[in-house]
Design a protein around this motif. Structure first.
Motif, PDB file in Angstrom:
ATOM      1  N   LEU A   1       0.830  -1.198   0.000  1.00 19.51           N
ATOM      2  CA  LEU A   1       0.000   0.000   0.000  1.00 19.51           C
ATOM      3  C   LEU A   1       0.868   1.253   0.000  1.00 19.51           C
ATOM      4  CD1 LEU A   1      -2.695  -1.031   2.611  1.00 19.51           C
ATOM      5  CD2 LEU A   1      -2.889  -1.072   0.137  1.00 19.51           C
ATOM      6  N   LEU A   2       0.462   2.232  -0.767  1.00 22.88           N
ATOM      7  CA  LEU A   2       1.205   3.481  -0.868  1.00 22.88           C
ATOM      8  C   LEU A   2       0.849   4.463   0.246  1.00 22.88           C
ATOM      9  CD1 LEU A   2       3.175   5.113  -2.608  1.00 22.88           C
ATOM     10  CD2 LEU A   2       1.228   5.881  -3.961  1.00 22.88           C
ATOM     11  N   ALA A   3      -0.331   4.324   0.825  1.00 21.80           N
ATOM     12  CA  ALA A   3      -0.836   5.297   1.809  1.00 21.80           C
ATOM     13  C   ALA A   3       0.085   5.499   3.021  1.00 21.80           C
ATOM     14  CB  ALA A   3      -2.234   4.905   2.261  1.00 21.80           C
ATOM     15  N   PRO A   4       0.612   4.443   3.670  1.00 20.79           N
ATOM     16  CA  PRO A   4       1.485   4.700   4.829  1.00 20.79           C
ATOM     17  C   PRO A   4       2.733   5.502   4.461  1.00 20.79           C
ATOM     18  CG  PRO A   4       0.887   2.382   4.739  1.00 20.79           C
ATOM     19  CD  PRO A   4       0.375   3.010   3.487  1.00 20.79           C
ATOM     20  N   PHE A   5       3.240   5.285   3.278  1.00 20.67           N
ATOM     21  CA  PHE A   5       4.441   5.995   2.865  1.00 20.67           C
ATOM     22  C   PHE A   5       4.135   7.448   2.516  1.00 20.67           C
ATOM     23  CE2 PHE A   5       5.093   1.494   1.972  1.00 20.67           C
ATOM     24  CZ  PHE A   5       6.203   1.277   2.769  1.00 20.67           C
ATOM     25  N   ILE A   6       2.971   7.697   1.948  1.00 18.45           N
ATOM     26  CA  ILE A   6       2.560   9.080   1.672  1.00 18.45           C
ATOM     27  C   ILE A   6       2.335   9.821   2.992  1.00 18.45           C
ATOM     28  CG2 ILE A   6       0.691  10.501   0.743  1.00 18.45           C
ATOM     29  CD1 ILE A   6       0.476   8.537  -1.562  1.00 18.45           C
ATOM     30  N   VAL A   7       1.699   9.164   3.948  1.00 20.24           N
ATOM     31  CA  VAL A   7       1.492   9.781   5.264  1.00 20.24           C
ATOM     32  C   VAL A   7       2.845  10.089   5.919  1.00 20.24           C
ATOM     33  CG1 VAL A   7       0.634   9.356   7.604  1.00 20.24           C
ATOM     34  CG2 VAL A   7      -0.789   8.800   5.636  1.00 20.24           C
ATOM     35  N   GLY A   8       3.788   9.164   5.817  1.00 18.92           N
ATOM     36  CA  GLY A   8       5.126   9.393   6.367  1.00 18.92           C
ATOM     37  C   GLY A   8       5.816  10.571   5.714  1.00 18.92           C
ATOM     38  N   ALA A   9       5.728  10.672   4.398  1.00 15.45           N
ATOM     39  CA  ALA A   9       6.362  11.777   3.668  1.00 15.45           C
ATOM     40  C   ALA A   9       5.699  13.109   4.036  1.00 15.45           C
ATOM     41  CB  ALA A   9       6.283  11.534   2.170  1.00 15.45           C
ATOM     42  N   ILE A  10       4.387  13.107   4.157  1.00 11.61           N
ATOM     43  CA  ILE A  10       3.672  14.340   4.527  1.00 11.61           C
ATOM     44  C   ILE A  10       4.026  14.756   5.949  1.00 11.61           C
ATOM     45  CG2 ILE A  10       1.369  15.268   5.030  1.00 11.61           C
ATOM     46  CD1 ILE A  10       0.368  13.714   2.569  1.00 11.61           C
ATOM     47  N   LEU A  11       4.141  13.795   6.862  1.00  9.61           N
ATOM     48  CA  LEU A  11       4.525  14.104   8.236  1.00  9.61           C
ATOM     49  C   LEU A  11       5.918  14.705   8.304  1.00  9.61           C
ATOM     50  CD1 LEU A  11       2.499  11.711  10.023  1.00  9.61           C
ATOM     51  CD2 LEU A  11       4.106  12.855  11.489  1.00  9.61           C
ATOM     52  N   VAL A  12       6.860  14.111   7.580  1.00  8.53           N
ATOM     53  CA  VAL A  12       8.227  14.641   7.561  1.00  8.53           C
ATOM     54  C   VAL A  12       8.227  16.056   6.989  1.00  8.53           C
ATOM     55  CG1 VAL A  12      10.484  14.398   6.449  1.00  8.53           C
ATOM     56  CG2 VAL A  12       9.401  12.422   7.503  1.00  8.53           C
ATOM     57  N   ALA A  13       7.519  16.258   5.888  1.00 14.25           N
ATOM     58  CA  ALA A  13       7.470  17.583   5.266  1.00 14.25           C
ATOM     59  C   ALA A  13       6.815  18.607   6.191  1.00 14.25           C
ATOM     60  CB  ALA A  13       6.730  17.505   3.937  1.00 14.25           C
ATOM     61  N   ALA A  14       5.754  18.219   6.886  1.00 14.24           N
ATOM     62  CA  ALA A  14       5.074  19.149   7.793  1.00 14.24           C
ATOM     63  C   ALA A  14       5.975  19.542   8.966  1.00 14.24           C
ATOM     64  CB  ALA A  14       3.777  18.523   8.315  1.00 14.24           C
ATOM     65  N   ILE A  15       6.690  18.579   9.529  1.00 13.13           N
ATOM     66  CA  ILE A  15       7.616  18.886  10.618  1.00 13.13           C
ATOM     67  C   ILE A  15       8.712  19.823  10.125  1.00 13.13           C
ATOM     68  CG2 ILE A  15       9.402  17.884  12.116  1.00 13.13           C
ATOM     69  CD1 ILE A  15       7.528  15.430  12.372  1.00 13.13           C
ATOM     70  N   CYS A  16       9.214  19.577   8.929  1.00 14.22           N
ATOM     71  CA  CYS A  16      10.268  20.434   8.383  1.00 14.22           C
ATOM     72  C   CYS A  16       9.763  21.851   8.125  1.00 14.22           C
ATOM     73  CB  CYS A  16      10.827  19.831   7.096  1.00 14.22           C
ATOM     74  SG  CYS A  16      11.764  18.336   7.399  1.00 14.22           S
ATOM     75  N   VAL A  17       8.541  21.982   7.638  1.00 18.75           N
ATOM     76  CA  VAL A  17       7.976  23.315   7.401  1.00 18.75           C
ATOM     77  C   VAL A  17       7.825  24.060   8.727  1.00 18.75           C
ATOM     78  CG1 VAL A  17       5.857  24.512   6.701  1.00 18.75           C
ATOM     79  CG2 VAL A  17       6.865  22.794   5.211  1.00 18.75           C
ATOM     80  N   LEU A  18       7.341  23.361   9.763  1.00 12.95           N
ATOM     81  CA  LEU A  18       7.199  24.001  11.082  1.00 12.95           C
ATOM     82  C   LEU A  18       8.556  24.425  11.644  1.00 12.95           C
ATOM     83  CD1 LEU A  18       4.441  21.808  12.749  1.00 12.95           C
ATOM     84  CD2 LEU A  18       4.245  24.172  11.976  1.00 12.95           C
ATOM     85  N   LEU A  19       9.556  23.558  11.501  1.00  7.04           N
ATOM     86  CA  LEU A  19      10.888  23.913  11.980  1.00  7.04           C
ATOM     87  C   LEU A  19      11.459  25.093  11.193  1.00  7.04           C
ATOM     88  CD1 LEU A  19      12.522  20.417  12.556  1.00  7.04           C
ATOM     89  CD2 LEU A  19      11.837  22.072  14.287  1.00  7.04           C
TER      90      LEU A  19
END
Length: 165
Positions: free
Chosen positions: A41-59
């Protein structure tokens, strides 16, 4: 440059590194998993990528806010204190960021690989004998990094005590 500004620059540098590291590992984990099983499934990996990107944007957007929360408050009276204390706090925070940047991805990798291995190959998946040792080491590294990152006043007291004796 003040300690807060220095730490804010380092937080931004960490966000760049985390974005690069996180996205490359998420994508490589997906391609490794999809090569072994075509029904991954692609969904867990997309969620992981979005989480990493969101944390980086906040930082990236709020490094000064984070630096002010990490470093001790300074008043006009405290501006006369030695520079050692300021830079020691910054140094401990940076060492904590470094330890966290090594421990968090390693723990995530170990746990994700273990989870995916047990899901994809429930009958034949086994971990290496030293897997538990690596996880325990990274948990200790995570705790030590969090201690340094969130406040190493105790370590400062020990160093001042050693210098005075």
């Amino acid at each position: 440059m003040s300690p807060i500004q220095s730490l804010a620059v380092c937080v931004r540098l960490f966000s760049i590194w985390l974005l690069w590291y996180g996205l490359t590992h998420v994508s490589s984990t997906y391609f490794t998993a999809s090569g072994a099983d075509h029904e991954t499934l692609l969904a867990p990996f997309i969620v992981g990528a979005i989480l990493v990107a969101a944390i980086c944007v906040l930082l990236w957007l709020f490094p000064t806010f984070l630096a002010k929360k990490i470093l001790p408050k300074q008043s006009d009276e405290e501006n006369t204190k030695p520079v050692f204390e300021d830079w020691f706090s910054v140094g401990c925070s940076l060492l904590g960021v470094w330890a966290l940047s090594k421990a968090i991805p390693a723990l995530g990798s170990y746990l994700i690989i273990n989870y995916l291995g047990q899901k994809m190959y429930p009958d034949s998946f086994s971990v290496s004998p030293d897997w538990h040792l690596h996880v325990a080491f990274n948990v200790l590294q995570l705790l030590f990094g969090a201690w340094l990152f969130l406040g190493a006043r105790g370590l400062k007291k020990i160093l001042v005590w050693v210098r005075e004796t």
